[in-house]
Motif scaffolding. Sequence first.
Motif, PDB file in Angstrom:
ATOM      1  N   SER A 236       0.833  -1.199   0.000  1.00 16.49           N
ATOM      2  CA  SER A 236       0.000   0.000   0.000  1.00 16.49           C
ATOM      3  C   SER A 236       0.870   1.251   0.000  1.00 16.49           C
ATOM      4  CB  SER A 236      -1.004  -0.030   1.150  1.00 16.49           C
ATOM      5  OG  SER A 236      -0.469   0.525   2.308  1.00 16.49           O
TER       6      SER A 236
ATOM      7  N   VAL B 235       0.472   4.132  -2.703  1.00 16.40           N
ATOM      8  CA  VAL B 235       0.163   5.508  -2.320  1.00 16.40           C
ATOM      9  C   VAL B 235       1.242   6.469  -2.808  1.00 16.40           C
ATOM     10  CG1 VAL B 235      -0.104   7.068  -0.357  1.00 16.40           C
ATOM     11  CG2 VAL B 235      -1.245   4.860  -0.350  1.00 16.40           C
TER      12      VAL B 235
ATOM     13  N   THR C 220      -6.590   2.227  -2.907  1.00 22.22           N
ATOM     14  CA  THR C 220      -5.480   3.099  -2.530  1.00 22.22           C
ATOM     15  C   THR C 220      -5.082   2.941  -1.056  1.00 22.22           C
ATOM     16  OG1 THR C 220      -6.271   4.686  -4.131  1.00 22.22           O
ATOM     17  CG2 THR C 220      -4.530   5.402  -2.703  1.00 22.22           C
TER      18      THR C 220
ATOM     19  N   LEU D  34       0.075   6.684  -9.206  1.00 20.22           N
ATOM     20  CA  LEU D  34      -0.273   7.968  -8.606  1.00 20.22           C
ATOM     21  C   LEU D  34       0.917   8.911  -8.633  1.00 20.22           C
ATOM     22  CD1 LEU D  34      -2.209   6.654  -5.506  1.00 20.22           C
ATOM     23  CD2 LEU D  34      -3.163   7.525  -7.617  1.00 20.22           C
TER      24      LEU D  34
END
Lengths: 339, 272
Positions: free
Chosen positions: B87, B91, B179, B270
Amino acid sequence: MIEVKNISKDFVSPKKYPGLKGAVKGLFSNEKVVKTAVDDISFSIRKGEIVGYIGSNGAGKSTTIKMMTGILTPTKGTCRVAGINPNQNRKENAKNIGVVFGQRTQLWWDLPLGESFTILKEIYDVPAEDFSARMDFLNDVLELQDFIDRPVRTLSLGQRMRADLGAALLHNPKVLYLDEPTIGLDLVVKDNIRRAIKQINEKYQTTVILTTHDIGDIEELCSRIIIIDEGKLIYDGSLANLKDTYGNKRKISMEIRQPWKLKELHLEETFGVGEDGCSTEFIEETNSFCVTFDKHRIQVPQVLSAVMEVTEVKDVQIQETELAQIVKEIYNHGTAEGR
Amino acid sequence: MGRLLKIYMPFASNELKRQLAYRGAFYLFIITSLFSSFISYYLWMAVYGSSGQGVLGGLTQNEMVVYIFMVYVTSSIVTVSLSTWVSDDVVQGTVAMNLIKPIDYRLSLIAKALGRVSFQFLAPAVFVWIGLEIYKVTVLDMAPVSVMGVVLYLFSSGMSFLLFVLFDFCFGMIAFFTTYIFGLRMVKEALLGFLTGQLIPISFFPEAVQRVFGFLPFSSMIYTPVMIYLGKYTGRTLAFMLLRQGIWVLALYGLGSLIWKMVTKRLVVLGG
Protein backbone atom coordinates in the motif's frame (compact mmCIF):
# COMPACT_ATOMS: atom_id res chain seq x y z
CA MET A 1 14.05 1.06 -32.19
CA ILE A 2 10.70 2.25 -30.90
CA GLU A 3 7.43 1.82 -32.76
CA VAL A 4 4.32 3.38 -31.30
CA LYS A 5 1.14 2.69 -33.22
CA ASN A 6 -2.20 4.39 -32.57
CA ILE A 7 -1.73 4.20 -28.86
CA SER A 8 -4.46 5.49 -26.54
CA LYS A 9 -4.96 5.46 -22.80
CA ASP A 10 -8.20 6.19 -20.98
CA PHE A 11 -8.42 6.64 -17.25
CA VAL A 12 -11.73 5.75 -15.71
CA SER A 13 -12.58 7.21 -12.33
CA PRO A 14 -15.78 7.46 -10.36
CA LYS A 15 -17.59 10.72 -10.79
CA LYS A 16 -17.11 13.13 -7.91
CA TYR A 17 -19.68 15.70 -6.87
CA PRO A 18 -18.82 18.94 -5.08
CA GLY A 19 -19.43 19.56 -1.38
CA LEU A 20 -20.47 17.34 1.48
CA LYS A 21 -23.78 16.55 -0.14
CA GLY A 22 -21.87 15.56 -3.23
CA ALA A 23 -19.57 13.30 -1.22
CA VAL A 24 -22.59 11.44 0.14
CA LYS A 25 -24.11 11.26 -3.30
CA GLY A 26 -20.83 9.88 -4.63
CA LEU A 27 -21.21 6.90 -2.27
CA PHE A 28 -24.33 5.78 -4.05
CA SER A 29 -23.72 6.81 -7.60
CA ASN A 30 -22.04 4.54 -10.03
CA GLU A 31 -21.28 7.12 -12.68
CA LYS A 32 -17.85 6.99 -14.20
CA VAL A 33 -15.78 9.69 -15.80
CA VAL A 34 -13.50 8.69 -18.65
CA LYS A 35 -10.51 10.88 -19.28
CA THR A 36 -8.44 10.24 -22.34
CA ALA A 37 -4.88 11.00 -21.37
CA VAL A 38 -3.30 9.83 -24.61
CA ASP A 39 -5.29 9.87 -27.80
CA ASP A 40 -4.22 7.90 -30.84
CA ILE A 41 -0.54 8.70 -30.97
CA SER A 42 1.88 7.13 -33.43
CA PHE A 43 5.55 7.71 -34.01
CA SER A 44 8.72 5.76 -34.52
CA ILE A 45 12.18 6.46 -33.26
CA ARG A 46 15.44 5.21 -34.73
CA LYS A 47 18.43 3.90 -32.84
CA GLY A 48 20.70 6.60 -31.47
CA GLU A 49 18.22 9.42 -31.73
CA ILE A 50 17.66 11.89 -28.92
CA VAL A 51 14.03 12.88 -29.03
CA GLY A 52 12.47 15.63 -26.98
CA TYR A 53 8.96 14.74 -25.97
CA ILE A 54 7.28 17.91 -24.87
CA GLY A 55 3.87 19.20 -23.97
CA SER A 56 2.23 21.28 -21.29
CA ASN A 57 1.49 19.87 -17.84
CA GLY A 58 -0.99 17.04 -18.04
CA ALA A 59 -0.61 16.67 -21.79
CA GLY A 60 0.04 12.93 -21.48
CA LYS A 61 3.82 12.81 -21.69
CA SER A 62 4.42 10.69 -18.63
CA THR A 63 1.52 8.43 -19.50
CA THR A 64 3.08 7.69 -22.89
CA ILE A 65 6.42 7.00 -21.26
CA LYS A 66 4.79 4.68 -18.76
CA MET A 67 3.18 2.75 -21.58
CA MET A 68 6.52 2.46 -23.36
CA THR A 69 8.16 1.16 -20.20
CA GLY A 70 5.42 -1.41 -19.66
CA ILE A 71 4.07 0.04 -16.43
CA LEU A 72 0.72 0.96 -17.92
CA THR A 73 -1.37 -1.03 -20.34
CA PRO A 74 -2.59 0.96 -23.33
CA THR A 75 -6.35 1.03 -23.81
CA LYS A 76 -5.87 0.81 -27.56
CA GLY A 77 -2.95 0.44 -29.90
CA THR A 78 0.43 -1.19 -29.54
CA CYS A 79 3.99 -0.25 -29.03
CA ARG A 80 7.23 -2.11 -29.54
CA VAL A 81 10.54 -1.27 -27.98
CA ALA A 82 13.52 -3.03 -29.53
CA GLY A 83 11.10 -5.57 -30.98
CA ILE A 84 9.47 -6.37 -27.64
CA ASN A 85 5.97 -5.48 -26.58
CA PRO A 86 6.66 -3.87 -23.19
CA ASN A 87 3.23 -4.66 -21.89
CA GLN A 88 3.25 -8.37 -22.59
CA ASN A 89 6.90 -8.85 -21.78
CA ARG A 90 7.54 -6.34 -19.05
CA LYS A 91 10.56 -8.10 -17.59
CA GLU A 92 12.22 -8.73 -20.95
CA ASN A 93 11.62 -5.14 -21.92
CA ALA A 94 12.95 -3.88 -18.60
CA LYS A 95 16.37 -5.32 -19.42
CA ASN A 96 16.56 -3.12 -22.51
CA ILE A 97 15.56 0.13 -20.95
CA GLY A 98 16.79 2.58 -18.39
CA VAL A 99 14.42 5.02 -16.78
CA VAL A 100 14.86 8.17 -14.76
CA PHE A 101 11.78 9.76 -13.32
CA GLY A 102 13.02 13.12 -12.14
CA GLN A 103 10.58 13.30 -9.31
CA ARG A 104 11.29 9.83 -7.96
CA THR A 105 14.29 7.76 -7.21
CA GLN A 106 14.90 4.14 -8.07
CA LEU A 107 17.71 3.91 -5.57
CA TRP A 108 17.39 2.35 -2.15
CA TRP A 109 16.71 5.20 0.19
CA ASP A 110 18.52 3.83 3.25
CA LEU A 111 21.53 2.27 1.60
CA PRO A 112 24.82 3.81 0.61
CA LEU A 113 24.82 4.61 -3.09
CA GLY A 114 27.53 2.05 -3.84
CA GLU A 115 25.32 -0.73 -2.45
CA SER A 116 22.45 0.32 -4.68
CA PHE A 117 24.74 -0.11 -7.64
CA THR A 118 25.83 -3.55 -6.46
CA ILE A 119 22.20 -4.61 -6.14
CA LEU A 120 21.44 -3.31 -9.63
CA LYS A 121 24.43 -5.22 -10.95
CA GLU A 122 22.85 -8.45 -9.68
CA ILE A 123 19.35 -7.57 -10.87
CA TYR A 124 20.50 -6.80 -14.40
CA ASP A 125 23.11 -9.54 -14.34
CA VAL A 126 25.95 -7.25 -15.42
CA PRO A 127 29.26 -9.15 -15.78
CA ALA A 128 31.96 -8.02 -13.35
CA GLU A 129 34.33 -6.57 -15.96
CA ASP A 130 31.53 -4.64 -17.68
CA PHE A 131 30.43 -3.39 -14.31
CA SER A 132 33.79 -1.95 -13.36
CA ALA A 133 34.34 -0.47 -16.82
CA ARG A 134 30.95 1.19 -16.77
CA MET A 135 31.37 2.43 -13.23
CA ASP A 136 34.60 4.10 -14.32
CA PHE A 137 32.83 5.73 -17.22
CA LEU A 138 29.91 6.87 -15.06
CA ASN A 139 32.28 8.19 -12.42
CA ASP A 140 33.96 10.15 -15.14
CA VAL A 141 30.90 11.82 -16.57
CA LEU A 142 28.72 12.05 -13.48
CA GLU A 143 31.38 12.38 -10.75
CA LEU A 144 29.74 9.88 -8.47
CA GLN A 145 32.83 9.06 -6.43
CA ASP A 146 32.33 12.07 -4.14
CA PHE A 147 29.23 10.58 -2.58
CA ILE A 148 29.35 6.88 -3.40
CA ASP A 149 29.60 5.93 0.29
CA ARG A 150 26.73 8.05 1.52
CA PRO A 151 23.19 6.81 2.07
CA VAL A 152 20.92 7.95 -0.72
CA ARG A 153 18.63 9.83 1.66
CA THR A 154 21.45 12.21 2.55
CA LEU A 155 22.24 13.19 -1.05
CA SER A 156 21.31 16.58 -2.42
CA LEU A 157 18.86 16.72 -5.30
CA GLY A 158 21.61 17.26 -7.83
CA GLN A 159 23.67 14.38 -6.51
CA ARG A 160 20.63 12.14 -6.38
CA MET A 161 19.72 12.93 -9.95
CA ARG A 162 23.25 12.12 -11.12
CA ALA A 163 23.11 8.90 -9.11
CA ASP A 164 19.76 8.01 -10.62
CA LEU A 165 21.04 8.63 -14.11
CA GLY A 166 24.01 6.43 -13.34
CA ALA A 167 21.72 3.71 -12.03
CA ALA A 168 19.61 3.84 -15.18
CA LEU A 169 22.72 3.42 -17.32
CA LEU A 170 24.53 0.72 -15.40
CA HIS A 171 23.23 -2.10 -17.59
CA ASN A 172 23.87 -0.14 -20.78
CA PRO A 173 20.23 0.03 -21.89
CA LYS A 174 19.29 0.35 -25.54
CA VAL A 175 16.68 2.95 -24.71
CA LEU A 176 16.85 5.57 -22.03
CA TYR A 177 13.69 7.32 -20.88
CA LEU A 178 14.24 10.54 -19.03
CA ASP A 179 11.18 12.08 -17.47
CA GLU A 180 12.18 15.61 -16.49
CA PRO A 181 15.76 14.78 -15.60
CA THR A 182 16.73 18.38 -14.87
CA ILE A 183 13.76 19.40 -12.76
CA GLY A 184 14.80 21.59 -9.85
CA LEU A 185 18.51 21.53 -10.62
CA ASP A 186 20.92 24.46 -10.66
CA LEU A 187 22.59 25.58 -13.87
CA VAL A 188 25.89 23.82 -13.26
CA VAL A 189 24.33 20.47 -12.45
CA LYS A 190 21.94 20.84 -15.38
CA ASP A 191 24.94 21.34 -17.62
CA ASN A 192 26.64 18.26 -16.19
CA ILE A 193 23.56 16.13 -16.71
CA ARG A 194 23.15 17.32 -20.28
CA ARG A 195 26.79 16.68 -21.05
CA ALA A 196 26.52 13.21 -19.57
CA ILE A 197 23.46 12.39 -21.68
CA LYS A 198 25.25 13.58 -24.79
CA GLN A 199 28.39 11.57 -24.09
CA ILE A 200 26.43 8.43 -23.36
CA ASN A 201 24.43 8.84 -26.53
CA GLU A 202 27.60 9.24 -28.55
CA LYS A 203 29.54 6.45 -26.90
CA TYR A 204 26.86 3.75 -26.74
CA GLN A 205 24.41 4.90 -29.42
CA THR A 206 21.73 4.91 -26.75
CA THR A 207 18.32 6.03 -27.91
CA VAL A 208 17.11 8.75 -25.59
CA ILE A 209 13.59 9.98 -25.03
CA LEU A 210 13.41 13.06 -22.95
CA THR A 211 10.44 14.87 -21.52
CA THR A 212 11.11 18.25 -20.09
CA HIS A 213 9.78 21.71 -19.50
CA ASP A 214 13.24 23.15 -19.81
CA ILE A 215 13.73 24.59 -23.27
CA GLY A 216 17.48 24.55 -22.69
CA ASP A 217 17.44 20.76 -22.48
CA ILE A 218 15.76 20.56 -25.85
CA GLU A 219 17.97 23.07 -27.58
CA GLU A 220 21.13 21.44 -26.35
CA LEU A 221 20.22 17.81 -26.72
CA CYS A 222 17.44 17.06 -29.13
CA SER A 223 17.62 16.90 -32.86
CA ARG A 224 14.02 15.94 -33.08
CA ILE A 225 11.01 16.89 -31.05
CA ILE A 226 7.54 15.54 -30.62
CA ILE A 227 4.93 17.84 -29.16
CA ILE A 228 1.69 16.59 -27.72
CA ASP A 229 -1.20 18.50 -26.31
CA GLU A 230 -4.24 17.13 -24.54
CA GLY A 231 -3.16 13.66 -25.52
CA LYS A 232 -2.88 14.40 -29.23
CA LEU A 233 0.28 14.56 -31.26
CA ILE A 234 0.60 18.02 -32.73
CA TYR A 235 4.14 18.18 -34.00
CA ASP A 236 6.76 15.64 -34.93
CA GLY A 237 9.84 16.84 -36.72
CA SER A 238 13.23 18.44 -36.44
CA LEU A 239 13.97 21.34 -34.19
CA ALA A 240 15.26 23.41 -37.10
CA ASN A 241 12.03 22.87 -38.99
CA LEU A 242 9.97 23.96 -36.03
CA LYS A 243 11.99 27.10 -35.66
CA ASP A 244 11.67 27.74 -39.37
CA THR A 245 7.93 27.36 -39.42
CA TYR A 246 7.14 29.21 -36.25
CA GLY A 247 10.20 31.27 -35.56
CA ASN A 248 9.80 33.49 -38.60
CA LYS A 249 9.30 36.61 -36.55
CA ARG A 250 12.17 38.88 -35.76
CA LYS A 251 12.23 41.84 -33.44
CA ILE A 252 14.42 44.92 -33.55
CA SER A 253 14.51 47.39 -30.66
CA MET A 254 16.09 50.73 -31.33
CA GLU A 255 16.83 53.47 -28.88
CA ILE A 256 16.09 56.67 -30.73
CA ARG A 257 16.84 60.37 -30.28
CA GLN A 258 13.78 62.07 -31.75
CA PRO A 259 10.68 60.08 -30.88
CA TRP A 260 8.33 62.78 -32.14
CA LYS A 261 9.52 62.16 -35.66
CA LEU A 262 8.13 58.63 -35.61
CA LYS A 263 4.82 59.94 -36.87
CA GLU A 264 6.38 60.38 -40.25
CA LEU A 265 7.17 56.69 -40.36
CA HIS A 266 4.73 54.24 -41.97
CA LEU A 267 6.62 50.98 -42.19
CA GLU A 268 3.71 48.87 -43.33
CA GLU A 269 3.20 51.09 -46.34
CA THR A 270 6.90 51.37 -47.02
CA PHE A 271 7.27 47.59 -47.27
CA GLY A 272 3.83 46.91 -48.63
CA VAL A 273 2.95 44.31 -45.99
CA GLY A 274 -0.09 44.04 -43.73
CA GLU A 275 -0.47 43.95 -39.96
CA ASP A 276 0.88 40.42 -39.64
CA GLY A 277 3.98 41.22 -41.65
CA CYS A 278 5.12 44.11 -39.53
CA SER A 279 4.08 45.74 -36.28
CA THR A 280 5.55 48.54 -34.23
CA GLU A 281 5.54 49.60 -30.63
CA PHE A 282 7.02 52.54 -28.77
CA ILE A 283 8.11 52.39 -25.14
CA GLU A 284 8.37 55.90 -23.75
CA GLU A 285 10.43 55.28 -20.60
CA THR A 286 13.40 53.96 -22.50
CA ASN A 287 12.74 55.85 -25.72
CA SER A 288 12.88 52.57 -27.56
CA PHE A 289 11.07 51.75 -30.72
CA CYS A 290 10.36 48.08 -31.37
CA VAL A 291 9.61 46.61 -34.77
CA THR A 292 8.44 43.01 -35.07
CA PHE A 293 8.40 41.64 -38.59
CA ASP A 294 8.37 38.56 -40.77
CA LYS A 295 12.00 37.78 -41.57
CA HIS A 296 11.13 36.14 -44.88
CA ARG A 297 9.49 39.26 -46.24
CA ILE A 298 11.52 42.06 -44.79
CA GLN A 299 15.28 42.28 -44.25
CA VAL A 300 16.88 43.82 -41.20
CA PRO A 301 18.82 46.53 -43.08
CA GLN A 302 15.61 47.67 -44.77
CA VAL A 303 14.01 48.34 -41.43
CA LEU A 304 17.09 50.02 -40.06
CA SER A 305 17.53 52.37 -42.97
CA ALA A 306 13.83 53.28 -43.00
CA VAL A 307 13.97 54.25 -39.36
CA MET A 308 17.31 56.00 -39.66
CA GLU A 309 15.94 58.20 -42.39
CA VAL A 310 13.61 59.91 -39.98
CA THR A 311 15.46 59.78 -36.70
CA GLU A 312 18.88 59.30 -35.19
CA VAL A 313 19.38 55.85 -33.61
CA LYS A 314 21.56 55.36 -30.52
CA ASP A 315 21.43 51.63 -30.01
CA VAL A 316 20.08 48.58 -31.83
CA GLN A 317 19.17 45.10 -30.59
CA ILE A 318 18.03 42.27 -32.85
CA GLN A 319 16.21 39.27 -31.40
CA GLU A 320 15.29 35.93 -32.95
CA THR A 321 12.05 34.46 -31.65
CA GLU A 322 13.11 32.08 -28.92
CA LEU A 323 12.09 28.45 -28.86
CA ALA A 324 10.36 29.10 -25.55
CA GLN A 325 8.18 31.63 -27.29
CA ILE A 326 7.35 29.21 -30.07
CA VAL A 327 6.48 26.44 -27.69
CA LYS A 328 4.33 28.75 -25.64
CA GLU A 329 2.48 29.78 -28.74
CA ILE A 330 1.92 26.19 -29.78
CA TYR A 331 0.60 25.28 -26.33
CA ASN A 332 -1.78 28.20 -26.49
CA HIS A 333 -3.01 27.44 -29.98
CA GLY A 334 -3.08 23.72 -29.45
CA THR A 335 -2.31 22.99 -33.08
CA ALA A 336 0.66 22.93 -35.34
CA GLU A 337 0.64 21.95 -38.94
CA GLY A 338 4.33 21.69 -39.78
CA ARG A 339 5.50 18.18 -40.17
CA MET B 1 17.70 -21.32 -8.80
CA GLY B 2 21.16 -19.96 -8.04
CA ARG B 3 20.52 -17.04 -10.33
CA LEU B 4 17.17 -16.40 -8.64
CA LEU B 5 18.91 -16.28 -5.27
CA LYS B 6 21.53 -13.89 -6.60
CA ILE B 7 18.87 -11.50 -7.84
CA TYR B 8 16.54 -11.56 -4.86
CA MET B 9 18.95 -12.06 -1.98
CA PRO B 10 19.97 -8.38 -2.11
CA PHE B 11 16.37 -7.49 -1.24
CA ALA B 12 16.58 -9.68 1.85
CA SER B 13 19.98 -8.46 2.98
CA ASN B 14 18.95 -4.90 2.21
CA GLU B 15 15.97 -5.19 4.54
CA LEU B 16 18.17 -6.72 7.21
CA LYS B 17 20.57 -3.79 6.96
CA ARG B 18 17.70 -1.35 7.02
CA GLN B 19 16.39 -2.91 10.21
CA LEU B 20 19.81 -2.57 11.79
CA ALA B 21 19.83 1.08 10.82
CA TYR B 22 16.52 1.75 12.58
CA ARG B 23 16.98 -0.59 15.53
CA GLY B 24 15.68 1.88 18.12
CA ALA B 25 12.18 1.60 16.73
CA PHE B 26 12.50 -2.12 16.49
CA TYR B 27 13.50 -2.68 20.13
CA LEU B 28 10.53 -0.65 21.19
CA PHE B 29 8.38 -2.96 19.12
CA ILE B 30 9.96 -6.01 20.77
CA ILE B 31 9.21 -4.73 24.24
CA THR B 32 5.58 -3.97 23.45
CA SER B 33 5.01 -7.30 21.71
CA LEU B 34 6.64 -9.31 24.51
CA PHE B 35 4.53 -7.33 26.93
CA SER B 36 1.36 -8.66 25.35
CA SER B 37 2.73 -12.21 25.60
CA PHE B 38 3.18 -11.71 29.34
CA ILE B 39 -0.34 -10.32 29.68
CA SER B 40 -1.72 -13.38 27.99
CA TYR B 41 0.53 -15.55 30.21
CA TYR B 42 -0.91 -14.10 33.45
CA LEU B 43 -4.41 -14.23 32.03
CA TRP B 44 -4.16 -17.92 31.22
CA MET B 45 -2.54 -18.73 34.55
CA ALA B 46 -5.54 -17.11 36.23
CA VAL B 47 -7.91 -19.10 34.02
CA TYR B 48 -6.19 -22.39 34.88
CA GLY B 49 -5.99 -21.45 38.58
CA SER B 50 -9.68 -20.69 38.90
CA SER B 51 -10.96 -23.53 36.73
CA GLY B 52 -9.61 -26.18 39.03
CA GLN B 53 -9.03 -28.45 36.03
CA GLY B 54 -5.61 -29.64 34.94
CA VAL B 55 -6.36 -29.76 31.24
CA LEU B 56 -8.23 -27.10 29.25
CA GLY B 57 -8.84 -27.41 25.52
CA GLY B 58 -6.45 -30.35 25.39
CA LEU B 59 -3.56 -28.38 26.91
CA THR B 60 -2.12 -28.70 30.41
CA GLN B 61 -1.15 -25.54 32.29
CA ASN B 62 2.53 -26.11 31.50
CA GLU B 63 1.80 -26.76 27.83
CA MET B 64 -0.13 -23.51 27.83
CA VAL B 65 3.00 -21.64 28.93
CA VAL B 66 4.90 -23.20 26.05
CA TYR B 67 2.00 -22.42 23.71
CA ILE B 68 1.93 -18.72 24.62
CA PHE B 69 5.62 -18.14 24.12
CA MET B 70 5.95 -20.34 21.06
CA VAL B 71 3.17 -18.29 19.50
CA TYR B 72 5.41 -15.30 20.06
CA VAL B 73 8.41 -17.05 18.48
CA THR B 74 6.33 -18.34 15.58
CA SER B 75 4.71 -15.05 14.78
CA SER B 76 8.20 -13.51 14.70
CA ILE B 77 9.15 -16.01 12.05
CA VAL B 78 5.89 -15.90 10.16
CA THR B 79 4.23 -12.51 10.23
CA VAL B 80 5.49 -9.62 8.17
CA SER B 81 3.20 -6.86 7.10
CA LEU B 82 3.85 -7.20 3.42
CA SER B 83 0.56 -5.52 2.57
CA THR B 84 1.82 -2.33 4.24
CA TRP B 85 4.70 -2.24 1.78
CA VAL B 86 2.33 -2.77 -1.12
CA SER B 87 0.00 0.00 0.00
CA ASP B 88 2.94 2.35 0.61
CA ASP B 89 4.20 1.59 -2.87
CA VAL B 90 0.78 2.33 -4.30
CA VAL B 91 0.16 5.51 -2.32
CA GLN B 92 3.59 6.95 -3.04
CA GLY B 93 3.62 5.70 -6.61
CA THR B 94 6.92 3.88 -6.04
CA VAL B 95 5.38 0.74 -7.48
CA ALA B 96 6.39 2.21 -10.85
CA MET B 97 10.04 2.08 -9.83
CA ASN B 98 9.67 -1.63 -9.15
CA LEU B 99 7.99 -2.25 -12.47
CA ILE B 100 10.75 -0.72 -14.57
CA LYS B 101 13.21 -3.30 -13.30
CA PRO B 102 13.42 -6.82 -14.70
CA ILE B 103 12.23 -8.35 -11.46
CA ASP B 104 9.12 -10.03 -10.17
CA TYR B 105 7.38 -7.67 -7.76
CA ARG B 106 6.01 -10.42 -5.55
CA LEU B 107 9.30 -12.29 -5.30
CA SER B 108 11.12 -9.11 -4.40
CA LEU B 109 8.59 -8.46 -1.64
CA ILE B 110 8.91 -12.00 -0.34
CA ALA B 111 12.69 -11.69 -0.33
CA LYS B 112 12.36 -8.44 1.57
CA ALA B 113 10.01 -10.16 4.02
CA LEU B 114 12.60 -12.89 4.48
CA GLY B 115 15.13 -10.25 5.47
CA ARG B 116 12.72 -8.78 7.97
CA VAL B 117 11.87 -12.17 9.40
CA SER B 118 15.52 -13.16 9.80
CA PHE B 119 16.02 -10.05 11.85
CA GLN B 120 12.94 -10.72 13.94
CA PHE B 121 14.14 -14.26 14.49
CA LEU B 122 17.63 -13.29 15.57
CA ALA B 123 16.50 -10.44 17.75
CA PRO B 124 14.90 -11.54 19.96
CA ALA B 125 12.78 -14.59 19.05
CA VAL B 126 15.60 -17.11 19.22
CA PHE B 127 16.55 -15.93 22.72
CA VAL B 128 12.96 -16.13 23.91
CA TRP B 129 12.89 -19.63 22.51
CA ILE B 130 16.09 -20.71 24.28
CA GLY B 131 14.91 -19.04 27.48
CA LEU B 132 11.62 -20.90 27.23
CA GLU B 133 13.40 -24.25 26.81
CA ILE B 134 15.56 -23.58 29.87
CA TYR B 135 12.50 -22.52 31.89
CA LYS B 136 10.63 -25.59 30.69
CA VAL B 137 13.30 -28.01 31.84
CA THR B 138 14.34 -26.34 35.08
CA VAL B 139 11.11 -24.89 36.45
CA LEU B 140 8.25 -26.70 34.73
CA ASP B 141 10.04 -30.03 34.88
CA MET B 142 9.16 -30.94 31.28
CA ALA B 143 11.28 -32.87 28.81
CA PRO B 144 13.29 -30.69 26.39
CA VAL B 145 12.17 -30.63 22.78
CA SER B 146 13.68 -33.31 20.56
CA VAL B 147 15.89 -32.53 17.57
CA MET B 148 13.21 -33.99 15.32
CA GLY B 149 10.66 -31.69 16.98
CA VAL B 150 12.81 -28.64 16.22
CA VAL B 151 13.34 -29.71 12.62
CA LEU B 152 9.63 -30.36 12.05
CA TYR B 153 8.71 -27.12 13.76
CA LEU B 154 11.13 -25.05 11.65
CA PHE B 155 9.97 -26.76 8.47
CA SER B 156 6.34 -26.11 9.27
CA SER B 157 7.12 -22.50 10.26
CA GLY B 158 8.85 -22.03 6.94
CA MET B 159 5.69 -23.15 5.18
CA SER B 160 3.69 -20.85 7.44
CA PHE B 161 5.92 -17.97 6.43
CA LEU B 162 5.27 -18.64 2.75
CA LEU B 163 1.59 -19.05 3.45
CA PHE B 164 1.43 -15.78 5.32
CA VAL B 165 3.36 -13.65 2.83
CA LEU B 166 1.46 -15.09 -0.13
CA PHE B 167 -1.81 -14.36 1.66
CA ASP B 168 -0.74 -10.88 2.65
CA PHE B 169 0.35 -10.16 -0.90
CA CYS B 170 -3.17 -10.97 -2.12
CA PHE B 171 -4.56 -8.82 0.65
CA GLY B 172 -2.21 -5.97 -0.27
CA MET B 173 -3.51 -6.07 -3.84
CA ILE B 174 -6.69 -4.46 -2.51
CA ALA B 175 -4.63 -1.29 -2.19
CA PHE B 176 -4.49 -1.07 -5.98
CA PHE B 177 -8.25 -0.72 -6.03
CA THR B 178 -8.88 1.35 -2.92
CA THR B 179 -5.48 3.10 -2.53
CA TYR B 180 -5.64 3.10 1.28
CA ILE B 181 -6.04 -0.12 3.23
CA PHE B 182 -5.19 1.05 6.74
CA GLY B 183 -8.69 0.40 8.07
CA LEU B 184 -8.91 -2.96 6.38
CA ARG B 185 -5.55 -3.89 7.82
CA MET B 186 -6.82 -3.25 11.32
CA VAL B 187 -9.77 -5.53 10.62
CA LYS B 188 -7.46 -8.15 9.17
CA GLU B 189 -5.16 -8.11 12.18
CA ALA B 190 -8.04 -8.45 14.62
CA LEU B 191 -9.49 -11.36 12.66
CA LEU B 192 -6.12 -13.06 12.27
CA GLY B 193 -5.65 -12.92 16.05
CA PHE B 194 -8.57 -15.32 16.33
CA LEU B 195 -8.26 -17.34 13.15
CA THR B 196 -4.56 -18.18 13.51
CA GLY B 197 -4.89 -19.24 17.12
CA GLN B 198 -2.66 -16.40 18.27
CA LEU B 199 -5.05 -15.23 21.03
CA ILE B 200 -6.77 -18.46 21.96
CA PRO B 201 -5.71 -21.97 20.94
CA ILE B 202 -8.11 -23.19 18.30
CA SER B 203 -8.80 -26.33 20.36
CA PHE B 204 -10.75 -24.10 22.78
CA PHE B 205 -13.44 -23.40 20.21
CA PRO B 206 -16.54 -25.58 19.72
CA GLU B 207 -16.18 -28.52 17.38
CA ALA B 208 -18.11 -26.91 14.51
CA VAL B 209 -16.11 -23.69 14.65
CA GLN B 210 -12.89 -25.68 14.74
CA ARG B 211 -13.93 -27.43 11.56
CA VAL B 212 -14.53 -24.10 9.81
CA PHE B 213 -11.20 -22.75 11.04
CA GLY B 214 -9.52 -25.91 9.85
CA PHE B 215 -10.88 -25.29 6.41
CA LEU B 216 -9.39 -21.79 6.25
CA PRO B 217 -5.69 -21.21 5.60
CA PHE B 218 -5.17 -19.15 8.75
CA SER B 219 -4.90 -21.95 11.30
CA SER B 220 -1.96 -23.29 9.29
CA MET B 221 -0.11 -20.04 9.83
CA ILE B 222 0.59 -20.17 13.56
CA TYR B 223 -1.50 -22.83 15.26
CA THR B 224 -0.15 -25.73 13.21
CA PRO B 225 3.60 -25.17 13.81
CA VAL B 226 3.05 -24.51 17.53
CA MET B 227 1.01 -27.69 17.92
CA ILE B 228 3.73 -29.57 16.06
CA TYR B 229 6.25 -28.14 18.49
CA LEU B 230 4.11 -29.30 21.40
CA GLY B 231 4.11 -32.77 19.89
CA LYS B 232 0.33 -32.82 19.55
CA TYR B 233 0.44 -34.10 16.00
CA THR B 234 2.02 -37.41 15.14
CA GLY B 235 2.00 -39.88 12.29
CA ARG B 236 -0.78 -39.38 9.79
CA THR B 237 -2.20 -36.26 11.45
CA LEU B 238 1.22 -34.65 11.20
CA ALA B 239 1.56 -35.58 7.54
CA PHE B 240 -1.95 -34.28 6.87
CA MET B 241 -1.20 -30.96 8.58
CA LEU B 242 2.00 -30.44 6.60
CA LEU B 243 0.22 -31.41 3.39
CA ARG B 244 -2.55 -28.92 4.15
CA GLN B 245 0.04 -26.18 4.56
CA GLY B 246 1.64 -27.15 1.26
CA ILE B 247 -1.68 -27.10 -0.58
CA TRP B 248 -2.52 -23.68 0.78
CA VAL B 249 0.88 -22.34 -0.28
CA LEU B 250 0.23 -23.52 -3.83
CA ALA B 251 -3.35 -22.22 -3.86
CA LEU B 252 -2.41 -18.77 -2.59
CA TYR B 253 0.50 -18.62 -5.00
CA GLY B 254 -1.88 -19.25 -7.88
CA LEU B 255 -4.42 -16.78 -6.56
CA GLY B 256 -1.74 -14.12 -6.13
CA SER B 257 -0.53 -14.55 -9.73
CA LEU B 258 -4.08 -14.25 -10.97
CA ILE B 259 -4.81 -11.07 -9.03
CA TRP B 260 -1.47 -9.57 -10.04
CA LYS B 261 -2.31 -10.10 -13.70
CA MET B 262 -5.62 -8.33 -13.20
CA VAL B 263 -4.02 -5.51 -11.26
CA THR B 264 -1.31 -4.72 -13.78
CA LYS B 265 -3.97 -4.47 -16.46
CA ARG B 266 -5.74 -1.65 -14.68
CA LEU B 267 -2.84 -0.14 -12.82
CA VAL B 268 -2.86 3.58 -12.25
CA VAL B 269 0.32 5.15 -11.01
CA LEU B 270 -0.27 7.97 -8.61
CA GLY B 271 1.64 11.20 -8.68
CA GLY B 272 3.29 12.30 -11.91
